[in-house]
Scaffold this motif. Sequence first.
Motif, PDB file in Angstrom:
ATOM      1  N   PHE A  74       0.996  -1.304  -0.413  1.00 28.57           N
ATOM      2  CA  PHE A  74       0.210   0.054  -0.050  1.00 28.57           C
ATOM      3  C   PHE A  74       0.682   1.219   0.217  1.00 28.57           C
ATOM      4  O   PHE A  74       0.545   2.004  -0.553  1.00 28.57           O
ATOM      5  CB  PHE A  74      -1.104  -0.030   1.385  1.00 28.57           C
ATOM      6  CG  PHE A  74      -1.841   0.843   1.322  1.00 28.57           C
ATOM      7  CD1 PHE A  74      -2.448   1.277   0.700  1.00 28.57           C
ATOM      8  CD2 PHE A  74      -0.844   2.068   2.623  1.00 28.57           C
ATOM      9  CE1 PHE A  74      -2.838   3.213   1.031  1.00 28.57           C
ATOM     10  CE2 PHE A  74      -2.111   3.096   2.766  1.00 28.57           C
ATOM     11  CZ  PHE A  74      -3.478   3.655   1.991  1.00 28.57           C
ATOM     12  N   LEU A  75       2.341   1.437   0.869  1.00 30.66           N
ATOM     13  CA  LEU A  75       2.245   2.528   0.752  1.00 30.66           C
ATOM     14  C   LEU A  75       3.240   2.766  -0.704  1.00 30.66           C
ATOM     15  O   LEU A  75       3.593   3.958  -0.990  1.00 30.66           O
ATOM     16  CB  LEU A  75       3.855   2.559   2.360  1.00 30.66           C
ATOM     17  CG  LEU A  75       5.019   3.687   2.373  1.00 30.66           C
ATOM     18  CD1 LEU A  75       3.731   4.710   2.806  1.00 30.66           C
ATOM     19  CD2 LEU A  75       5.403   3.094   3.181  1.00 30.66           C
ATOM     20  N   ALA A  76       4.015   1.567  -1.353  1.00 29.65           N
ATOM     21  CA  ALA A  76       4.968   1.652  -2.259  1.00 29.65           C
ATOM     22  C   ALA A  76       3.629   2.291  -2.966  1.00 29.65           C
ATOM     23  O   ALA A  76       3.986   3.541  -4.080  1.00 29.65           O
ATOM     24  CB  ALA A  76       4.857   0.243  -2.489  1.00 29.65           C
ATOM     25  N   GLU A  77       3.218   2.037  -3.280  1.00 26.40           N
ATOM     26  CA  GLU A  77       1.228   2.555  -4.384  1.00 26.40           C
ATOM     27  C   GLU A  77       1.443   3.872  -3.706  1.00 26.40           C
ATOM     28  O   GLU A  77       0.937   5.196  -5.078  1.00 26.40           O
ATOM     29  CB  GLU A  77       0.304   2.202  -4.219  1.00 26.40           C
ATOM     30  CG  GLU A  77       0.298   0.502  -4.703  1.00 26.40           C
ATOM     31  CD  GLU A  77       0.539   0.424  -5.629  1.00 26.40           C
ATOM     32  OE1 GLU A  77       0.217   1.023  -7.096  1.00 26.40           O
ATOM     33  OE2 GLU A  77       0.913  -0.643  -6.251  1.00 26.40           O
ATOM     34  N   VAL A  78       1.298   4.530  -2.781  1.00 27.15           N
ATOM     35  CA  VAL A  78       0.756   5.786  -2.372  1.00 27.15           C
ATOM     36  C   VAL A  78       2.317   7.098  -2.641  1.00 27.15           C
ATOM     37  O   VAL A  78       2.356   8.183  -3.801  1.00 27.15           O
ATOM     38  CB  VAL A  78       0.900   5.988  -1.212  1.00 27.15           C
ATOM     39  CG1 VAL A  78       0.798   7.347   0.206  1.00 27.15           C
ATOM     40  CG2 VAL A  78      -0.467   5.431  -0.405  1.00 27.15           C
ATOM     41  N   ILE A  79       3.390   6.509  -3.022  1.00 24.59           N
ATOM     42  CA  ILE A  79       5.199   6.964  -2.854  1.00 24.59           C
ATOM     43  C   ILE A  79       5.125   6.679  -4.539  1.00 24.59           C
ATOM     44  O   ILE A  79       5.529   7.865  -4.945  1.00 24.59           O
ATOM     45  CB  ILE A  79       6.008   6.221  -2.248  1.00 24.59           C
ATOM     46  CG1 ILE A  79       6.162   6.056  -1.031  1.00 24.59           C
ATOM     47  CG2 ILE A  79       7.544   6.848  -2.969  1.00 24.59           C
ATOM     48  CD1 ILE A  79       6.839   5.143  -0.652  1.00 24.59           C
ATOM     49  N   LYS A  80       4.674   5.824  -5.403  1.00 20.17           N
ATOM     50  CA  LYS A  80       4.881   5.958  -6.293  1.00 20.17           C
ATOM     51  C   LYS A  80       3.726   7.117  -6.926  1.00 20.17           C
ATOM     52  O   LYS A  80       3.623   7.524  -8.470  1.00 20.17           O
ATOM     53  CB  LYS A  80       3.874   4.510  -7.044  1.00 20.17           C
ATOM     54  CG  LYS A  80       5.492   3.661  -7.154  1.00 20.17           C
ATOM     55  CD  LYS A  80       4.979   2.665  -7.564  1.00 20.17           C
ATOM     56  CE  LYS A  80       3.550   1.591  -7.275  1.00 20.17           C
ATOM     57  NZ  LYS A  80       3.534   0.042  -8.105  1.00 20.17           N
ATOM     58  N   GLY A  81       2.339   7.279  -6.384  1.00 23.72           N
ATOM     59  CA  GLY A  81       1.599   8.372  -7.085  1.00 23.72           C
ATOM     60  C   GLY A  81       1.893   9.497  -6.824  1.00 23.72           C
ATOM     61  O   GLY A  81       1.959  10.165  -7.347  1.00 23.72           O
TER      62      GLY A  81
END
Length: 355
Positions: A74-81
Motif C-alpha cells: 500500500f505504501l509503495a502505491e502511495v509513494i509511486k502516486g
Amino acid sequence: MKIENYNVIGVMSGTSLDGIDLVYVNFSKDGKWSFLVKNSETVGYIEKWRGILKKATHLNEVELAQLDKEYTVFLAEVIKGFKLKNNLQEIDFVASHGHTVFHKPDQGETYQIGNLPILADLLGEKVICDFRVEDVALGGQGAPLVPIGDQLLFGEYDYCLNLGGFANISFDDSGVRKAFDICAVNTVLNHYVAKLDLDFDDGGKMASKGAVHDGLLKELNALEFYKKPFPKSLGIEWVESKVFPLIDSYNKLQVVDILRTYVEHVAQQIGAVVELPSNILITGGGAYNTFLIKRLKALTDAILIIPNKNVVEFKEAVIFALLGVLRERNEVNCLKSITGASKDHSSGKIYLPKS
C-alpha cells in the motif's frame, strides 16, 4: 569527496492516523545543512486503513507479519502516486519512517510496518528506512529521532515543539541536544471528538466550549510517566492502557468537557517543561489548534512561532528524509543524549531494488 546535494522523498505516517505525509525535498550543505521542499502532500487514510491500523496493536505475530506485507505494498502505491503526480525524476533515495504499531523500548521492542525490503523493489528506488530498531537494540528509547534534524535545520530556536499524536520537544542544553516525549495530544483529542462524528477538533472549537474538570485534570497530571526522568518516549499502547481508562472512568462527563480538560492538561505538561524566557517553534497538526495554542501562551508567556505550512505539516517527513541523508553518508543520525542508547550511531536499513 562526499556529495553535498541530495534529492529525497521523505515519508512519514504518524500515530494520530491523519494520513501519510510525503515530501520531495532538496538538501544542500555549505558549512551547514539547508533544505527546500519542492513538493508536499498528505494522503489521507481511507476508513478501511484507519480501522485496520487502530486495531494493529492487538494482532498476533502471524497477523502482524501479514499486515506488514500488505501495508508495504500500500505504501509503495502511495509513494509511486506521489512520484507520478509530481513527475519526479531526480531521486537519490526514498527515506521512510513506516507506521508504528507498537513501541515498547523498555521491553526492547519497537515495530514500524511498511519497512520491508520489497518496498525498494516495488518502487525501483533505493530505500532507507526502519530508523528506530537499532537504537532500541543499543538500549535506547528509539525515539524521538527528529531532534537531530531540529539541531541541524532549526537550531536558532530555543525549543522545537511538535504537536502531533504526541507532544515531543527538543532543545540545546549546554551544547548537548536533549529531547523527549511530553504527553499524548491528538491521539487523545481525536479519539474523543470522534464521538461527535468529527475527525478532529477544528481550531479547538469544541474544547473551547467545555469546562475543566479539576478531578480529572489532577489525575491526568499525576500519571506516573510524567515523574520519569528523560530520555523517555510514549506509544499508543500507553494511551490505551493509562489515559483512555482514566478518562472513561469519568463516564458522566460531556465530550466537550473531556476535550477542554485534556487541552488544559497538555498545556500544563508542556508549560512544566519550558524555561523562560524562550522562543518555541511549533509544528504538527496541533499547531492549528488555536485554542490549545492560546492556553499554551497563557501558561508559558513564551514567544510561540508557527512557521509556514511546509514546516508545520511536513517537518517530520523532511527530517526523516534528512535522517536518510545522514545514514547514506554514514554520519550520526541518532544521539545517545536523546534516546539513552549506549552510543551515538547512524541508524536505518538500506535496501536496493533487485532490478
